[in-house]
Design an enzyme around this catalytic site. Structure first.
Site, PDB file in Angstrom:
ATOM      1  N   SER A   1       0.794  -1.224   0.000  1.00 17.59           N
ATOM      2  CA  SER A   1       0.000   0.000   0.000  1.00 17.59           C
ATOM      3  C   SER A   1       0.828   1.276   0.000  1.00 17.59           C
ATOM      4  O   SER A   1       0.321   2.339  -0.359  1.00 17.59           O
ATOM      5  CB  SER A   1      -0.941   0.020   1.210  1.00 17.59           C
ATOM      6  OG  SER A   1      -0.216  -0.071   2.423  1.00 17.59           O
TER       7      SER A   1
ATOM      8  N   ASP B   1      -3.439   7.969   8.223  1.00 16.78           N
ATOM      9  CA  ASP B   1      -4.205   7.126   9.132  1.00 16.78           C
ATOM     10  C   ASP B   1      -3.228   6.432  10.081  1.00 16.78           C
ATOM     11  O   ASP B   1      -2.125   6.925  10.268  1.00 16.78           O
ATOM     12  CB  ASP B   1      -5.091   6.134   8.355  1.00 16.78           C
ATOM     13  CG  ASP B   1      -4.291   5.228   7.428  1.00 16.78           C
ATOM     14  OD1 ASP B   1      -3.087   5.037   7.661  1.00 16.78           O
ATOM     15  OD2 ASP B   1      -4.878   4.694   6.462  1.00 16.78           O
TER      16      ASP B   1
ATOM     17  N   HIS C   1      -0.389   4.719   7.410  1.00 21.51           N
ATOM     18  CA  HIS C   1       0.077   5.296   6.151  1.00 21.51           C
ATOM     19  C   HIS C   1       0.426   6.770   6.300  1.00 21.51           C
ATOM     20  O   HIS C   1      -0.335   7.533   6.899  1.00 21.51           O
ATOM     21  CB  HIS C   1      -1.004   5.169   5.070  1.00 21.51           C
ATOM     22  CG  HIS C   1      -1.393   3.762   4.768  1.00 21.51           C
ATOM     23  ND1 HIS C   1      -2.561   3.209   5.238  1.00 21.51           N
ATOM     24  CD2 HIS C   1      -0.756   2.815   4.051  1.00 21.51           C
ATOM     25  CE1 HIS C   1      -2.636   1.954   4.808  1.00 21.51           C
ATOM     26  NE2 HIS C   1      -1.556   1.689   4.095  1.00 21.51           N
TER      27      HIS C   1
END
Length: 378
Positions: free
Chosen positions: A77, A352, A355
């Site tokens: 990610s 978040d 990340h």
């Protein structure tokens, strides 16, 4: 959170760890996910276990006037720009900074891939999920949020599967030998493997697991290089003890040093493997991007600014804060948001709980530029 559940390594300390035959009790915030809430007693890794110590801009050092520069991306990610279609990354508030709507990035805006593409003076490569014959001129992004070097808790292609797809496209002559020789490769993987290992394996064999993980990662990197690509850069793992999902146990005051030792061990072994490969090749064919120290340096700079001006965000806190039992982007059956976004994401380091924000990635990439320069000169 925006992206895969526990997208990067938080479960590393989400377990009952015994130290001196006693359990350590850690305070929790109500806003955390059930993974944290259910573990009211947790944490401290045995030190003896371990063996080691913004806004869009044109950076470009590399010109693309010849039209041959391409970027191929593999991993998770931190570099995915849209392959994990059915994820929180395609729900608000992701993408509010860039492109202005949810666009498949695990962030409010740009991620590491985007900044490297800007540096190379090309558009970000198309996610493999949207690949067709007319949109591959800048390369392809195979990264898939939540995946790892090995299989993880996400039903997506691990690093080996991503490379398999790349190799199949090469065999189909989608790219010429010249295309590959003038291309760049970015690999960022490993964080989610620690999460999955702690979920499904032993808590006390991390050094052994790290060794097997790095050995497989090294094989994968060598395989990519053997396919004829010109330049390969692999990210070192981030300081996992600095993720907001973990710093909550210290009220976001400090990174968790004992957890960071896992990252240090991983990075030392990976650096050794890369150096050995370059020595055998007789030249530098692979480089590492030191995410670990870039994270720490950027966080330290923002921390000092926060100390001088308390109205600025604490860099160890996330911008998008989810209600208890929810993730950033969740809504209830009536459509009510189950999260709250900070007033100015441009002041946040983390988007978040795992990340970085676009602001965070911008700061990280700025610190990585010396390595990027070496990368482009291979």
């Amino acid at each position: 959170m925006c992206g895969s559940k526990r997208g990067n390594d938080a479960l590393l300390v989400r377990s009952l760890i015994i130290q001196n035959q006693k359990l350590i009790t850690v305070p929790m915030r109500k806003k955390q996910s059930p993974f944290i809430i259910t573990l009211t007693t947790l944490f401290v890794l045995l030190l003896s276990i371990f063996t080691v110590e913004g806004a869009k801009k044109t950076y470009g050092v590399v010109g693309s006037s010849n039209g041959n520069v391409k970027l191929f991306v593999f991993g998770d990610s931190y570099v995915d720009t849209g392959n994990f279609i059915h994820s929180q990354s395609y729900k608000p508030p992701c993408g509010i900074t860039f492109p202005g709507h949810p666009g498949g990035r695990f962030c409010d805006g740009r991620v590491l891939t985007d900044y490297l593409a800007l540096y190379l003076k090309i558009d970000s490569p198309i996610p493999n999920a949207y690949r067709n014959a007319s949109n591959i001129q800048n390369g392809i992004n195979f990264a898939y949020g939540g995946t790892g070097v090995f299989d993880t808790h996400i039903d997506g292609p691990n690093l080996t599967a991503q490379i398999n797809t790349f190799e199949q496209l090469i065999q189909q002559n989608l790219y010429t030998k010249t295309d590959l020789q003038s291309s760049f490769v970015l690999v960022n993987a490993g964080g989610n493997d620690y999460t999955a290992h702690i979920q499904h394996g032993s808590f006390f064999d991390i050094p052994k697991f790290t060794k097997s993980l790095v050995e497989q990662l090294a094989r994968d990197i060598k395989r990519i290089q053997s396919l004829g690509v010109g330049k390969v850069a692999v990210s070192l793992i981030q300081p996992m003890g600095c993720l907001p999902e973990l710093t909550v146990i210290d009220m976001h005051m400090n990174c968790i040093d004992l957890v960071n030792k896992v990252s240090q061990n991983h990075n030392q072994l990976l650096n050794d493997a890369i150096k050995q490969f370059n020595t055998q090749a007789g030249k530098t064919v692979l480089v590492t991007l030191d995410l670990y120290n870039a994270f720490l340096s950027a966080i330290d700079t923002m921390n000092k600014a926060h100390d001088r001006n308390s109205s600025l965000m604490n860099p160890l806190e996330e911008c998008c804060v989810a209600n208890m039992g929810h993730e950033c982007g969740d809504v209830d059956e009536k459509g009510a948001k189950q999260y709250k976004v900070c007033q100015n994401p441009n002041l946040a380091f983390f988007w978040d709980t795992v990340h970085p924000s676009q602001n965070g990635w911008n700061a990280i990439f700025t610190l990585l530029q010396p390595s990027i320069a070496q990368f482009t000169l291979l």
